[in-house]
Scaffold this motif. Structure first.
Motif, PDB file in Angstrom:
ATOM      1  N   GLY A 219      65.655  -2.806  87.732  1.00 24.30           N
ATOM      2  CA  GLY A 219      66.704  -3.226  88.257  1.00 24.30           C
ATOM      3  C   GLY A 219      67.772  -2.180  88.886  1.00 24.30           C
ATOM      4  N   ALA A 220      66.867  -1.067  89.199  1.00 16.46           N
ATOM      5  CA  ALA A 220      67.809   0.088  89.682  1.00 16.46           C
ATOM      6  C   ALA A 220      68.043  -0.179  91.138  1.00 16.46           C
ATOM      7  CB  ALA A 220      66.874   1.508  89.698  1.00 16.46           C
ATOM      8  N   SER A 221      68.996   0.232  91.931  1.00 12.63           N
ATOM      9  CA  SER A 221      69.367   0.023  93.194  1.00 12.63           C
ATOM     10  C   SER A 221      68.328   1.047  93.918  1.00 12.63           C
ATOM     11  CB  SER A 221      70.736  -0.028  93.543  1.00 12.63           C
ATOM     12  OG  SER A 221      71.326   1.367  93.333  1.00 12.63           O
ATOM     13  N   ARG A 222      68.390   0.857  95.444  1.00 12.30           N
ATOM     14  CA  ARG A 222      68.030   1.928  96.361  1.00 12.30           C
ATOM     15  C   ARG A 222      68.367   3.256  95.904  1.00 12.30           C
ATOM     16  NH1 ARG A 222      63.769  -0.322  99.839  1.00 12.30           N
ATOM     17  NH2 ARG A 222      63.977  -2.666  99.855  1.00 12.30           N
ATOM     18  N   LEU A 223      69.515   3.216  96.269  1.00 12.97           N
ATOM     19  CA  LEU A 223      70.386   4.620  96.224  1.00 12.97           C
ATOM     20  C   LEU A 223      70.100   5.309  94.840  1.00 12.97           C
ATOM     21  CD1 LEU A 223      72.249   6.591  97.629  1.00 12.97           C
ATOM     22  CD2 LEU A 223      74.143   5.468  96.451  1.00 12.97           C
ATOM     23  N   ARG A 224      70.340   4.523  93.692  1.00 14.44           N
ATOM     24  CA  ARG A 224      69.765   5.194  92.363  1.00 14.44           C
ATOM     25  C   ARG A 224      68.348   5.509  92.410  1.00 14.44           C
ATOM     26  NH1 ARG A 224      72.563   5.176  87.618  1.00 14.44           N
ATOM     27  NH2 ARG A 224      71.638   5.026  85.834  1.00 14.44           N
ATOM     28  N   ILE A 225      67.461   4.906  92.745  1.00 20.62           N
ATOM     29  CA  ILE A 225      66.315   5.330  92.786  1.00 20.62           C
ATOM     30  C   ILE A 225      65.997   6.546  93.480  1.00 20.62           C
ATOM     31  CG2 ILE A 225      63.859   4.765  93.522  1.00 20.62           C
ATOM     32  CD1 ILE A 225      64.330   1.831  92.998  1.00 20.62           C
ATOM     33  N   PHE A 226      66.547   6.555  94.627  1.00 20.15           N
ATOM     34  CA  PHE A 226      66.540   7.875  95.483  1.00 20.15           C
ATOM     35  C   PHE A 226      66.838   9.137  94.682  1.00 20.15           C
ATOM     36  CE2 PHE A 226      68.506  11.051  98.362  1.00 20.15           C
ATOM     37  CZ  PHE A 226      67.432  11.220  99.009  1.00 20.15           C
ATOM     38  N   TRP A 227      68.445   9.028  94.082  1.00 18.08           N
ATOM     39  CA  TRP A 227      68.943  10.158  93.380  1.00 18.08           C
ATOM     40  C   TRP A 227      68.153  10.469  92.247  1.00 18.08           C
ATOM     41  CZ3 TRP A 227      71.591  13.517  95.964  1.00 18.08           C
ATOM     42  CH2 TRP A 227      72.490  13.133  97.056  1.00 18.08           C
ATOM     43  N   ARG A 228      67.849   9.435  91.184  1.00 13.84           N
ATOM     44  CA  ARG A 228      67.430   9.736  90.079  1.00 13.84           C
ATOM     45  C   ARG A 228      65.776   9.764  89.780  1.00 13.84           C
ATOM     46  NH1 ARG A 228      71.202   8.799  86.152  1.00 13.84           N
ATOM     47  NH2 ARG A 228      69.888   9.531  84.561  1.00 13.84           N
ATOM     48  N   VAL A 229      65.190   9.277  90.876  1.00 12.34           N
ATOM     49  CA  VAL A 229      63.680   9.265  90.659  1.00 12.34           C
ATOM     50  C   VAL A 229      63.041  10.071  92.067  1.00 12.34           C
ATOM     51  CG1 VAL A 229      61.427   8.074  90.689  1.00 12.34           C
ATOM     52  CG2 VAL A 229      63.689   7.031  89.456  1.00 12.34           C
TER      53      VAL A 229
END
Length: 315
Positions: A219-229
């Motif tokens: 359920g992570a957004s694209r922006l969250r995936i970029f910053w956190r992963v």
């Protein structure tokens, strides 16, 4: 009844007289010795192959550097006076501060732009990847001198940019875009972006796609995936690219000399001026030694924090 123990004991006594029995188990020490011999031989063969390269590097780099280091403590008189002057002379200190400031700005801009370019190069469509690859590789076919004069033709007072802005009525007088730090930063960034793109692209290619899909499935957004992963998984590439660009920027001479116009002197240009424009070889040699030591420390940091195998992004 007594003969059996004696008969049974006889073989043991004969074995003791003849010496220790030979074991049928394999001798691991002998086997290890056989394996160690080819390893030593391969090491010697590898050293023989690399010895000419080491001798060449010592001939063209180490010996001249030792000569320059000798100049720094012997000219104009023996002692460490040139290093004391280097630490106290306001002109030299201002040049070093300007150099580090320009290096930091160029490194930040180059790595940021290269990260976006490498992202499109790795994760874009086929057409986007091909166009990005051409944009990265074509600048290597053009010399640094040609690119510097090209930027000077664009940014000078009578260049294409100021001419177009004045013709369109956006400005009344030409903007000072060249012969200052802005022109130096722009020209150096243009040269160094491709060098930063390669380690970043290698790091991005090593990212496991399943991790990104798992984060998306949770359920992570694209922006969250970029910053956190994605960004943490490419951190080694960022470190490698930043160190490479910073080291290259420290030794730039042609671009700052042309686009700076003598108003934004950096360390490499200062060495040239002290060696060839004024009879101050001792100070020029001291600046060269300090610059080489700084570059050496940065290269040690590169191999310590972003090993060659990790520059592409360690898993």
């Amino acid at each position: 009844m007594r003969l059996r123990p004696m008969a049974a004991a006889a073989p043991f006594s004969r074995a003791e007289e003849e010496g220790p029995s030979v074991s049928l188990a394999p001798d691991h020490r002998t086997e290890w010795g056989r394996q160690a011999t080819p390893r030593r031989a391969s090491r010697w063969i590898g050293f023989c192959f690399i010895a000419p390269l080491l001798a060449f590097l010592a001939l063209v780099y180490v010996i001249p550097f030792l000569g320059v280091a000798e100049w720094s403590v012997t000219l104009p008189k023996p002692g460490i006076g040139q290093y004391e002057r280097l630490a106290t002379d306001p002109l030299v200190l201002s040049v070093f501060l300007r150099t580090f400031r320009i290096c930091a700005i160029v490194t930040f801009v180059s790595v940021t732009a290269a990260y976006a370019i490498a992202y499109v190069w790795v994760r874009g469509t086929l057409l986007q990847r091909r166009l990005t690859e051409l944009c990265i590789l074509i600048p290597f076919l053009i010399s640094v001198l040609t690119r510097a004069f090209g930027w000077l033709a664009l940014l000078s007072s009578r260049g294409l940019v100021n001419t177009w802005l004045q013709a369109s009525g956006l400005i009344d007088s030409p903007l000072q875009l060249a012969r200052n730090e802005f022109g130096v930063v722009l020209g150096m960034t243009h040269v160094l972006i491709p060098f930063a793109a390669f380690p970043l692209a290698s790091a991005m290619r090593s990212v496991d796609e399943r991790v990104l899909l798992a984060a998306r499935g949770l359920g992570a957004s694209r922006l969250r995936i970029f910053w956190r992963v994605f960004l943490p998984m490419t951190a080694s590439g960022l470190i490698g690219a930043a160190l490479i660009v910073f080291v290259f920027t420290l030794g730039f001479f042609v671009t700052p000399a042309i686009l700076g116009g003598g108003r934004s002197i950096m360390v490499a240009e200062l060495v040239y001026l002290r060696m060839f424009q004024s009879p101050d070889w001792g100070l020029g040699a001291a600046v060269s030694v300090v610059l080489v030591l700084i570059v050496g420390a940065l290269m040690a940091a590169l191999f310590r924090f972003a090993r060659p195998a990790m520059i592409g992004g360690g898993r």
